[in-house]
Every structure is written in structure tokens, then in C-alpha cells.
Design an enzyme around this catalytic site. Structure first.
Site, PDB file in Angstrom:
ATOM      1  N   CYS A  12      -2.946   4.873   0.582  1.00 11.56           N
ATOM      2  CA  CYS A  12      -3.737   4.338   1.683  1.00 11.56           C
ATOM      3  C   CYS A  12      -2.876   3.471   2.594  1.00 11.56           C
ATOM      4  O   CYS A  12      -1.696   3.271   2.349  1.00 11.56           O
ATOM      5  CB  CYS A  12      -4.903   3.510   1.134  1.00 11.56           C
ATOM      6  SG  CYS A  12      -5.929   4.404  -0.063  1.00 11.56           S
ATOM      7  N   GLY A  38      -4.312   7.959   5.289  1.00 10.32           N
ATOM      8  CA  GLY A  38      -5.638   8.164   4.728  1.00 10.32           C
ATOM      9  C   GLY A  38      -6.617   8.587   5.791  1.00 10.32           C
ATOM     10  O   GLY A  38      -6.663   7.978   6.874  1.00 10.32           O
ATOM     11  N   ASN A 112      -3.581  -0.827  -1.520  1.00 12.48           N
ATOM     12  CA  ASN A 112      -2.834   0.437  -1.555  1.00 12.48           C
ATOM     13  C   ASN A 112      -2.101   0.485  -2.879  1.00 12.48           C
ATOM     14  O   ASN A 112      -1.319  -0.402  -3.190  1.00 12.48           O
ATOM     15  CB  ASN A 112      -1.831   0.506  -0.392  1.00 12.48           C
ATOM     16  CG  ASN A 112      -0.917   1.713  -0.490  1.00 12.48           C
ATOM     17  OD1 ASN A 112      -1.292   2.745  -1.028  1.00 12.48           O
ATOM     18  ND2 ASN A 112       0.284   1.589   0.040  1.00 12.48           N
ATOM     19  N   GLY A 113      -2.360   1.525  -3.667  1.00 15.77           N
ATOM     20  CA  GLY A 113      -1.691   1.667  -4.950  1.00 15.77           C
ATOM     21  C   GLY A 113      -2.631   2.114  -6.039  1.00 15.77           C
ATOM     22  O   GLY A 113      -3.718   2.640  -5.772  1.00 15.77           O
ATOM     23  N   TYR A 252       7.962  11.887   2.310  1.00 19.79           N
ATOM     24  CA  TYR A 252       6.779  12.516   2.902  1.00 19.79           C
ATOM     25  C   TYR A 252       5.823  11.566   3.602  1.00 19.79           C
ATOM     26  O   TYR A 252       5.414  11.802   4.733  1.00 19.79           O
ATOM     27  CB  TYR A 252       6.005  13.282   1.817  1.00 19.79           C
ATOM     28  CG  TYR A 252       4.718  13.893   2.305  1.00 19.79           C
ATOM     29  CD1 TYR A 252       4.713  15.132   2.952  1.00 19.79           C
ATOM     30  CD2 TYR A 252       3.497  13.253   2.132  1.00 19.79           C
ATOM     31  CE1 TYR A 252       3.539  15.704   3.404  1.00 19.79           C
ATOM     32  CE2 TYR A 252       2.318  13.814   2.586  1.00 19.79           C
ATOM     33  CZ  TYR A 252       2.340  15.039   3.219  1.00 19.79           C
ATOM     34  OH  TYR A 252       1.171  15.591   3.669  1.00 19.79           O
TER      35      TYR A 252
END
Length: 470
Positions: A12, A38, A112-113, A252
Site C-alpha cells: 500500500c 494500491g 504499509n506492510g 517492480y
């Protein structure tokens, strides 16, 4: 074999700002720069010093927030989030920031994670009487904070952070303070910037560029930052450890115009392409990259090999990213809609197709077919990362090893499956050189567990386990 973790895996984007008269608007623009991280949900929470105001919903940022919504988000400080929810993680209740109200101090949390001990903590909290409202492991932090027994918020957060394990970049907003925390390994990216007198926090520095903020520094592993009208204070809640920033951020996820841990993503990907051309050269007429994350590596491959680079593949800009689609069916449909081959550039040519990674193989198979249907005489696939043959438990949707084509097939078998004339991957050593180069590995190390199986933390199965081992 490591036990499979069943739960929320997220990649995210978070954004936060403190001390700006248009906090909601700045957060909106910052999240726009992070939309690639996201696409299933978005939200913003602001504080006017007395109350938290929230607006969030499912879908893209533009679908969730319109210009008229900003009047409902008053205040000079805000946090925002764009959500990618994996299996079991999509749904309005999981859209962040999550808001928790109480008679004393309310809080909003964006994360995030992925917490690798989430199931153990959930079992523990439920046994103690907690009732969880979401399936997101982000909620666990709020319960741990409230149950810590500390009166000061910074102390309560510190106590809670010492109980969670895994990868996390947190932003936590109360009525009068903003807290930022990064896990002890620094697996997820997080940076600090300034916009005039305002402090800005973002998952990627490209968000700073969009709003005109200046980059100041990275949030350090194990660092807890407190921002208020008194200024910025910092402390460590964990013993400093060797950094392990996720390699897939470079390969990426991140935008090429972002700088992560002092390294420009485009420059790093370009070096990956050069290293790839050195390690696995091929005789061909043209090089093309898969838009967008592979373009930089394809340019590097072209420069090193001397084979001309061409835009052999064109992306439909109105279709989302296929890797982060929540189901295999949607990923396959997305590939069909998002790319087309340029016949005039590939017809009768031996084509080198450079891609950033192969996860499930669906996208690669479709693109090879597109190029051959457009007349390519040969399609040689070169992947600017090693084979992804191990699951990720730190926030990427690859926690099931059975879905990873490289974990279940040899390179030759993968070549046959995707229909390429040849296939080769970048080595782990070359990947590390591309990202770390000759810098201090203590400060600039990477997590490449999805390629090597060497995880930087203990991986917890769905039971309560003993203490964390670094």
C-alpha cells in the site's frame, strides 16, 4: 518448509502531512502519486485539533474523493492511504486509515506492510476480551496501544511496537499529534520531506515532487517520530539492525522517479538491465520493455548490448496493474486489456522482451503471444530479477508458494509454458550490485528473501510461537 501465513498481505501507500492549511488537498495529491501502490480503496483523515474527520471508500482515489469532499476534511494535519487488499483483505471495513474513537484520545492509523505474528497477537487479544472489527492486521496496533497501560501516547505506541513483528511503515494521527514508525529492519520504504514549514511523510519521494515538497531524509529502521505544534522529535523503539529494504520496491513496485534509501529507482533498474545483458546476452534485432516498470531495465539492456530499443509494446493507460489485481481471473483479463504489440516494429524481428519479474507466468505468456501474433520471428525473454521461488510474508501478495511458477518449474519448463524462444533471469549477485553497489551494506542492505529464501525475520505460523528471532 516455512508454514504458510494466511492473512492480509498489502503493498500500500501512505502519506501524511502536519502543519499545512490545505492538509486534505495536499494529502489527496500525495496519494495520487502513490496510486500505483494500491487501487482497491483510499482514505484521508484530518484533525482540526479537537476532532478527527474521515472520508474513505472503495475504488481509485478519484472515485473516492472529489473536490466537494475537502470541505468535510478541515484541519492542518492529515494522513492518507491507498489500499491493495489481497485475498480476504478487500472490503470497506479494511479501507484505511482505520479510525478508533475514545473519550480521551482518538486515533487514525495507516499501515504499509504485514505483521508476521498477527495471528498470535489476534489470539492473545481475543483471549483478553478484544473484539476485532476488521481482518486487517493494522487494527492490532490500536488494540495493543490501548491495552499497554501507558498514559503517554508515545510510550503506549513504543510498548505496542515492541510486540509486533514483520514489516511495517505506520502513520498514526491523534487530535494533536502525528506519529511515524518504521520496522527495525526497514523493510518498507518511508521518507520525510518539508513543504514550507509543514512536515510531509510518504512511502515514496515521488509524492514530494508532485506537491512541491523537498526531500529531507529517510525514516530510519526502528525509529518512532512524533510531530506536533512543538516540532519534530525522534526516538528509537528497537535496537538498530541491518537494513533490509524490500528488493521488489526497486524491481517492480516503486515509481522510477522515486528515490529509495538514497537510490533512484530508474537508475537502479537501468543497471539491472545492463547487468542482464552482460550475464545472458542474446542475438536479436530489437529490445522492448514491458510497460511501465520494465522500461528502465530494457533501456539498460539496449545500451549494454548495442541492440536498438523500440516501443514494441504499448500500454492502455486506463487499465490498472495486473500483478496487484486481487484474483487470477482479474489478472488474466487485465493482461488482455492493458497491452498491445506494435506490429510495424516487431514484425519479422528477433525480439528481446525485458520484464521485471515472473510471478505466476500468466502475464509473460500473454505478452509473448502478443509479440508473436504481431509477427515477431523470435521472442527472447530476459527477466531483470532472479526467479521468484519463495513466498513473501512482508506485504506482497505472494504468500502461497504454489502460485509461484519458479518455485514449481525449472527455467526450461517456464520457457516452454510461456512460449518463449529463450528465457534467462538476472542473478542475485547482479541484483544486489544494481541496488547496493559499493555502499555500506549495514545501511543499504536489501531483503531478497523471495529470491533466496533468506528471511530477515522469524516467520510465524498460525499459532503462538516463542520470542522473535532476528
Amino acid at each position: 518448509m516455512l508454514a504458510e501465513i494466511k492473512g492480509i498481505n498489502e503493498e500500500c501507500g501512505i502519506f501524511a502531512i502536519w502543519g499545512h492549511e490545505k492538509a486534505a488537498e495536499m494529502t489527496y495529491y500525495g496519494l495520487h502519486a502513490l496510486q500505483h501502490r494500491g487501487q482497491e480503496g483510499a482514505g484521508i483523515v484530518t484533525t482540526d485539533g479537537e476532532t478527527l474527520h474521515v472520508h474513505k471508500g472503495l475504488g481509485l482515489l478519484n472515485d473516492v474523493l472529489s473536490e466537494g469532499e475537502f470541505s468535510k476534511l478541515p484541519g492542518q494535519s492529515a494522513i492518507g492511504h491507498v489500499l491493495y487488499g489481497a485475498e480476504g483483505g478487500s472490503g470497506f471495513e479494511n479501507v484505511q486509515p482505520l479510525v478508533f474513537r475514545s473519550s480521551k484520545t482518538s486515533m487514525a492509523i495507516a499501515h504499509n506492510g504485514n505483521l508476521v505474528n498477527a495471528h498470535a497477537l489476534k489470539n492473545q487479544l481475543e483471549a483478553q476480551g478484544s473484539i476485532l472489527q476488521t481482518t486487517s492486521d493494522t487494527e492490532l496496533l490500536a488494540h495493543l496501544i490501548k491495552r499497554s497501560g501507558h498514559l503517554e501516547m508515545s510510550e503506549a505506541i513504543t510498548a505496542a511496537l515492541q510486540m509486533i513483528k514483520g514489516s511495517y511503515a505506520f502513520s498514526l494521527l491523534t487530535e494533536d499529534q502525528l506519529f511515524i514508525a518504521l520496522d527495525p529492519r526497514g523493510i518498507r520504504p518511508l521518507s520525510i520531506g518539508r513543504l514550507g514549514e509543514a512536515y510531509v511523510i510518504a512511502s515514496e519521494t515521488c509524492a514530494f515532487d508532485l506537491i512541491g515538497a523537498t526531500y529531507e531524509r529517510e525514516v530510519q529502521p526502528g525509529e518512532l517520530i512524533t510531530i506536533s505544534d512543538e516540532g519534530l522529535q525522534t526516538q528509537t523503539f528497537s535496537t538498530p539492525m541491518r537494513r533490509k529494504l524490500c528488493a521488489m520496491e526497486y524491481v517492480y513496485f516503486s515509481r522510477p522517479d522515486s528515490d529509495l534509501n538514497g537510490v533512484n529507482v530508474h537508475a537502479s533498474r537501468k543497471i539491472m538491465g545492463k547487468e542482464l545483458a552482460k550475464e545472458v546476452p542474446v542475438v536479436a534485432d530489437v529490445v522492448t520493455g514491458v510497460p511501465d516498470s520494465s522500461i528502465s531495465a530494457a533501456i539498460g539492456f539496449s545500451e549494454e548490448s548495442g541492440i536498438p530499443y523500440e516501443l514494441g509494446l504499448i500500454k492502455n493507460r486506463y487499465v490498472g496493474r495486473t500483478f496487484i489485481q486481487p484474483s487470477q481471473e482479474l489478472r488474466e483479463q487485465g493482461v488482455k486489456m492493458k497491452l498491445s504489440a506494435v506490429r510495424g516494429l516487431v514484425d519479422g524481428k528477433r525480439v528481446v522482451m525485458v520484464d521485471d519479474s515472473i510471478v505466476r507466468g500468466t502475464t509473460s505468456k500473454r505478452i509473448v503471444r502478443l509479440l508473436k501474433e504481431a509477427g515477431a520471428k523470435e521472442v527472447h525473454v530476459r527477466i531483470a530479477s532472479p526467479p521468484m521461488n519463495n513466498p513473501c510474508f512482508y506485504g506482497i501478495d505472494t504468500s502461497n508458494k504454489g502460485e509461484l511458477i519458479a518455485a514449481n518449474h525449472t527455467v526450461e519448463e517456464i520457457r516452454e509454458i510461456i512460449g518463449a524462444d529463450s528465457l534467462a533471469f538476472l542473478s542475485n549477485e547482479a541484483l544486489e550490485r544494481s541496488i547496493v553497489a559499493d555502499r555500506d551494506m549495514e545501511q543499504h542492505g536489501i531483503c531478497n528473501a523471495c529470491f533466496t529464501g533468506n528471511y530477515p525475520t522469524e516467520i510465524y505460523p498460525d499459532t503462538v510461537l516463542p520470542a522473535y528471532k532476528a
